[in-house]
Design a protein around this motif. Structure first.
Motif, PDB file in Angstrom:
ATOM      1  N   ASN A 154      29.790  71.405   3.535  1.00 38.87           N
ATOM      2  CA  ASN A 154      28.896  72.313   4.257  1.00 38.87           C
ATOM      3  C   ASN A 154      29.520  73.684   4.436  1.00 38.87           C
ATOM      4  O   ASN A 154      28.810  74.683   4.583  1.00 38.87           O
ATOM      5  N   TRP A 155      30.867  73.718   4.443  1.00 41.02           N
ATOM      6  CA  TRP A 155      31.598  74.951   4.716  1.00 41.02           C
ATOM      7  C   TRP A 155      32.411  75.408   3.517  1.00 41.02           C
ATOM      8  O   TRP A 155      33.473  76.013   3.668  1.00 41.02           O
ATOM      9  N   ALA A 156      31.886  75.153   2.322  1.00 41.30           N
ATOM     10  CA  ALA A 156      32.596  75.531   1.102  1.00 41.30           C
ATOM     11  C   ALA A 156      32.856  77.036   1.039  1.00 41.30           C
ATOM     12  O   ALA A 156      33.837  77.476   0.437  1.00 41.30           O
ATOM     13  N   SER A 157      31.999  77.838   1.662  1.00 41.69           N
ATOM     14  CA  SER A 157      32.181  79.289   1.623  1.00 41.69           C
ATOM     15  C   SER A 157      32.893  79.827   2.853  1.00 41.69           C
ATOM     16  O   SER A 157      33.011  81.033   3.016  1.00 41.69           O
ATOM     17  N   GLY A 158      33.357  78.929   3.721  1.00 38.20           N
ATOM     18  CA  GLY A 158      34.052  79.383   4.925  1.00 38.20           C
ATOM     19  C   GLY A 158      34.997  78.324   5.442  1.00 38.20           C
ATOM     20  O   GLY A 158      35.000  78.001   6.632  1.00 38.20           O
TER      21      GLY A 158
END
Length: 199
Positions: free
Chosen positions: A145-149
């Motif tokens: 869910n947080w691949a970009s953060g």
């Protein structure tokens, strides 16, 4: 889906500075476990053990907010149960309530769609004015869910109903222990359950 750490003294509306931190709270398999009733008229939701103490204890250092990939109806059904069983009405006290409409959707190699929670959405002006990016954490059982953060993520073990689970008390102690760190993204948070996380 997120908390934000508070100053240790009284804070007035509009009185924010870089010592404020925030973190996101996921719902399903993080704070509760459940499934819709086959009739679609009710929801069978069970709260994770120690949730009441977790929410009350973290209020000493964090504001709460919610970001879930669930539907609005499912989110509100669970939040109503939390209010009933813990006395905390997150519907009115959370910094925001975000559901699947705030997620982005990515298709995997099989063609199935999966939600993501893009960290760029935390750059909204009203959020940045209260919670600097380096003070934002995300509490979630799904790292993708947080691949970009990923620097925001504190991963929790998915909860599917074990009544002996004690992750939330340990998570509360961990969150309180790091609340004063200037840049929460720089903390190595993997392994926090076994004491391997470090700055």
């Amino acid at each position: 889906f997120f908390f934000s750490s508070r100053r240790r003294h009284t804070r007035y509306i509009g009185d924010w500075s870089s010592d404020v931190c925030s973190s996101d709270l996921d719902l399903d398999e993080t704070l509760w476990h459940g499934a819709p009733d086959p009739t679609h008229t009710t929801a069978h939701i069970t709260l994770r053990p120690h949730l009441r103490d977790f929410l009350h204890d973290t209020l000493a250092a964090y504001d709460h907010a919610i970001w879930t990939a669930a539907s609005p109806d499912w989110m509100h059904a669970g939040l109503q149960l939390i209010h009933t069983q813990t006395g905390l009405d997150l519907t009115h006290t959370a910094a925001f309530l975000w559901h699947r409409d705030r997620c982005s959707w990515h298709r995997d190699e099989h063609g199935d769609l999966h939600p993501r929670k893009p960290a760029r959405k935390l750059r909204a002006t009203w959020i940045r004015s209260r919670y600097p990016r380096e003070r934002i954490l995300a509490i979630d059982d799904r790292p993708k869910n947080w691949a970009s953060g990923y620097g925001h993520l504190v991963r929790v073990t998915p909860w599917t109903g074990d009544p002996t689970d004690d992750e939330l008390p340990r998570l509360a102690r961990y969150l309180l222990s790091i609340a004063d760190t200037p840049d929460l993204r720089r903390i190595e948070k993997r392994g926090w359950q076994i004491g391997r996380a470090h700055v």
